[in-house]
Design a protein around this motif. Structure first.
Motif, PDB file in Angstrom:
ATOM      1  N   HIS A 152       6.413   0.424   1.195  1.00 21.36           N
ATOM      2  CA  HIS A 152       5.596   1.464   1.807  1.00 21.36           C
ATOM      3  C   HIS A 152       6.352   2.760   2.112  1.00 21.36           C
ATOM      4  O   HIS A 152       5.878   3.839   1.777  1.00 21.36           O
ATOM      5  CB  HIS A 152       4.934   0.961   3.083  1.00 21.36           C
ATOM      6  CG  HIS A 152       3.964   1.953   3.660  1.00 21.36           C
ATOM      7  ND1 HIS A 152       2.734   2.213   3.082  1.00 21.36           N
ATOM      8  CD2 HIS A 152       4.057   2.789   4.726  1.00 21.36           C
ATOM      9  CE1 HIS A 152       2.111   3.151   3.778  1.00 21.36           C
ATOM     10  NE2 HIS A 152       2.891   3.515   4.786  1.00 21.36           N
ATOM     11  N   ASN A 192      -2.794  -5.755  -0.770  1.00 25.92           N
ATOM     12  CA  ASN A 192      -2.328  -5.493   0.588  1.00 25.92           C
ATOM     13  C   ASN A 192      -3.347  -6.103   1.537  1.00 25.92           C
ATOM     14  O   ASN A 192      -4.553  -5.926   1.354  1.00 25.92           O
ATOM     15  CB  ASN A 192      -2.208  -3.978   0.801  1.00 25.92           C
ATOM     16  CG  ASN A 192      -1.830  -3.593   2.206  1.00 25.92           C
ATOM     17  OD1 ASN A 192      -2.612  -3.759   3.135  1.00 25.92           O
ATOM     18  ND2 ASN A 192      -0.642  -3.045   2.373  1.00 25.92           N
ATOM     19  N   HIS A 227       5.029   5.732  -3.802  1.00 27.18           N
ATOM     20  CA  HIS A 227       5.824   5.274  -2.663  1.00 27.18           C
ATOM     21  C   HIS A 227       7.171   4.697  -3.103  1.00 27.18           C
ATOM     22  O   HIS A 227       7.920   4.206  -2.256  1.00 27.18           O
ATOM     23  CB  HIS A 227       5.063   4.205  -1.869  1.00 27.18           C
ATOM     24  CG  HIS A 227       4.006   4.748  -0.970  1.00 27.18           C
ATOM     25  ND1 HIS A 227       4.124   4.769   0.407  1.00 27.18           N
ATOM     26  CD2 HIS A 227       2.802   5.303  -1.247  1.00 27.18           C
ATOM     27  CE1 HIS A 227       3.036   5.305   0.939  1.00 27.18           C
ATOM     28  NE2 HIS A 227       2.212   5.625  -0.046  1.00 27.18           N
ATOM     29  N   HIS A 276       2.708  -2.559  -0.828  1.00 27.07           N
ATOM     30  CA  HIS A 276       3.117  -1.831   0.382  1.00 27.07           C
ATOM     31  C   HIS A 276       3.841  -2.739   1.379  1.00 27.07           C
ATOM     32  O   HIS A 276       3.473  -2.827   2.550  1.00 27.07           O
ATOM     33  CB  HIS A 276       1.903  -1.156   1.040  1.00 27.07           C
ATOM     34  CG  HIS A 276       1.378   0.009   0.257  1.00 27.07           C
ATOM     35  ND1 HIS A 276       1.792   1.307   0.472  1.00 27.07           N
ATOM     36  CD2 HIS A 276       0.497   0.073  -0.777  1.00 27.07           C
ATOM     37  CE1 HIS A 276       1.177   2.114  -0.374  1.00 27.07           C
ATOM     38  NE2 HIS A 276       0.383   1.383  -1.149  1.00 27.07           N
ATOM     39  N   TYR A 327       4.465  -2.485   5.595  1.00 30.68           N
ATOM     40  CA  TYR A 327       3.428  -1.629   6.171  1.00 30.68           C
ATOM     41  C   TYR A 327       3.203  -1.903   7.658  1.00 30.68           C
ATOM     42  O   TYR A 327       2.928  -0.988   8.431  1.00 30.68           O
ATOM     43  CB  TYR A 327       2.127  -1.827   5.386  1.00 30.68           C
ATOM     44  CG  TYR A 327       1.040  -0.832   5.720  1.00 30.68           C
ATOM     45  CD1 TYR A 327       1.324   0.528   5.866  1.00 30.68           C
ATOM     46  CD2 TYR A 327      -0.287  -1.235   5.877  1.00 30.68           C
ATOM     47  CE1 TYR A 327       0.329   1.446   6.163  1.00 30.68           C
ATOM     48  CE2 TYR A 327      -1.296  -0.320   6.173  1.00 30.68           C
ATOM     49  CZ  TYR A 327      -0.979   1.008   6.312  1.00 30.68           C
ATOM     50  OH  TYR A 327      -1.965   1.917   6.610  1.00 30.68           O
ATOM     51  N   SER A 345      -5.997  -2.913  -3.916  1.00 28.34           N
ATOM     52  CA  SER A 345      -4.630  -3.144  -3.447  1.00 28.34           C
ATOM     53  C   SER A 345      -4.388  -4.624  -3.181  1.00 28.34           C
ATOM     54  O   SER A 345      -5.294  -5.357  -2.778  1.00 28.34           O
ATOM     55  CB  SER A 345      -4.356  -2.349  -2.172  1.00 28.34           C
ATOM     56  OG  SER A 345      -5.104  -2.871  -1.098  1.00 28.34           O
ATOM     57  N   ASP A 401       3.834   1.028  -5.960  1.00 27.51           N
ATOM     58  CA  ASP A 401       3.839   0.911  -4.495  1.00 27.51           C
ATOM     59  C   ASP A 401       4.186  -0.497  -4.038  1.00 27.51           C
ATOM     60  O   ASP A 401       3.462  -1.134  -3.265  1.00 27.51           O
ATOM     61  CB  ASP A 401       2.517   1.393  -3.901  1.00 27.51           C
ATOM     62  CG  ASP A 401       2.366   2.908  -3.987  1.00 27.51           C
ATOM     63  OD1 ASP A 401       3.310   3.579  -4.454  1.00 27.51           O
ATOM     64  OD2 ASP A 401       1.324   3.428  -3.578  1.00 27.51           O
ATOM     65  N   ASP A 436      -0.001  -2.136  -5.545  1.00 24.28           N
ATOM     66  CA  ASP A 436      -0.080  -1.644  -4.155  1.00 24.28           C
ATOM     67  C   ASP A 436       0.126  -2.740  -3.108  1.00 24.28           C
ATOM     68  O   ASP A 436      -0.750  -3.000  -2.282  1.00 24.28           O
ATOM     69  CB  ASP A 436      -1.434  -0.941  -3.926  1.00 24.28           C
ATOM     70  CG  ASP A 436      -1.562   0.318  -4.766  1.00 24.28           C
ATOM     71  OD1 ASP A 436      -0.869   1.300  -4.479  1.00 24.28           O
ATOM     72  OD2 ASP A 436      -2.357   0.300  -5.721  1.00 24.28           O
TER      73      ASP A 436
END
Length: 249
Positions: free
Chosen positions: A76, A191, A110, A30, A33, A189, A73, A28
């Motif tokens: 994103h 992220n 995603h 992303h 983002y 995540s 993912d 994750d």
């Protein structure tokens, strides 16, 4: 505890990555983002990409990992590749090629167009993979056949929200608990824009967790390479209820 923290006989936490021998697993990211949020009216500078590279570097240095698996993912936006995503995807993959022997990408919810992105043509991409006695899958669907004793998923972005006065401080966390007679491990995540979804106060989204008793899951909170064993979700909930009863909020 600082450094690595063993949660099964062959699975270790190293900050926001899991380690199986010389392989690092993250989930994750992303990418892009910030640009997505900017379009929604939240003005954020693009800072995450550098933090992702720096954090992977630190984990690699500490663990000695030679291979990497990205468990879903990677980017994103669902159906397109934005300018920021394209730039960051190329930068990340150039970095990974220079620093890891094997790179595997697991498709997340995603990532429907990931196989069609030119930067990714030389990388192994799959919906899930068996790695030793672990099934690594993103977590947005349950595969028909599960032949391993341990399942590793992302998707949920778990964090734990701890009350401090009127504020709730969120800390990213791993979850570990039973699923259909097997062991399920849920990753936080990778992220740095948000901490994730608070497992104590927000609805869960993964079909895996919807089949479980979340109260039984062990919580391992992580922050700046420190790992904190918070015992089970049920234990945390009881402690928080006691604080409210005694007026410690």
């Amino acid at each position: 505890m600082t450094g690595t923290f063993k949660i099964t006989t062959d699975l270790e936490i190293c900050d926001l990555a899991l380690l199986i021998e010389d392989t690092m697993i993250i989930a994750d990211l992303h990418l892009g983002y910030e640009q997505y949020l900017n379009k929604k009216g939240f003005m954020l500078p693009s800072f995450q990409f550098k933090k992702i590279i720096d954090r992977i570097n630190k984990i690699k240095e500490l663990s000695g990992a030679k291979n990497i698996i990205i468990n879903g993912d990677l980017k994103h936006e669902f159906g397109k590749v934005t300018y920021q995503e394209n730039k960051e995807l190329k930068g990340l993959l150039d970095y990974l090629e220079e620093n890891f022997k094997e790179i595997t990408l697991i498709k997340g919810n995603h990532d429907p167009i990931i196989p069609y992105i030119s930067h990714l043509k030389n990388f192994k991409i799959s919906d899930s993979m068996k790695f030793q006695d672990h099934l690594i899958t993103h977590g947005h669907f349950i595969p028909e056949k599960i032949e391993t004793q341990t399942i590793i998923i992302g998707h949920e972005h778990p964090c734990v929200g701890l009350r401090s006065g009127e504020r709730i401080e969120k800390i990213k966390c791993y979850l570990k608990g039973p699923f259909r007679g097997r062991e399920l491990v849920v990753m936080p995540s990778f992220n740095f824009v948000t901490e994730g979804s608070d497992i104590l106060h927000e609805a869960i989204i993964s079909p895996f967790l919807k089949e479980t008793r979340l109260s039984q899951f062990r919580v391992y909170a992580v922050e700046n390479f420190k790992v904190f064993d918070f015992r089970t979700v049920e234990d945390i909930t009881k402690i928080m209820e006691q604080q409210v009863t005694r007026g410690w909020r």
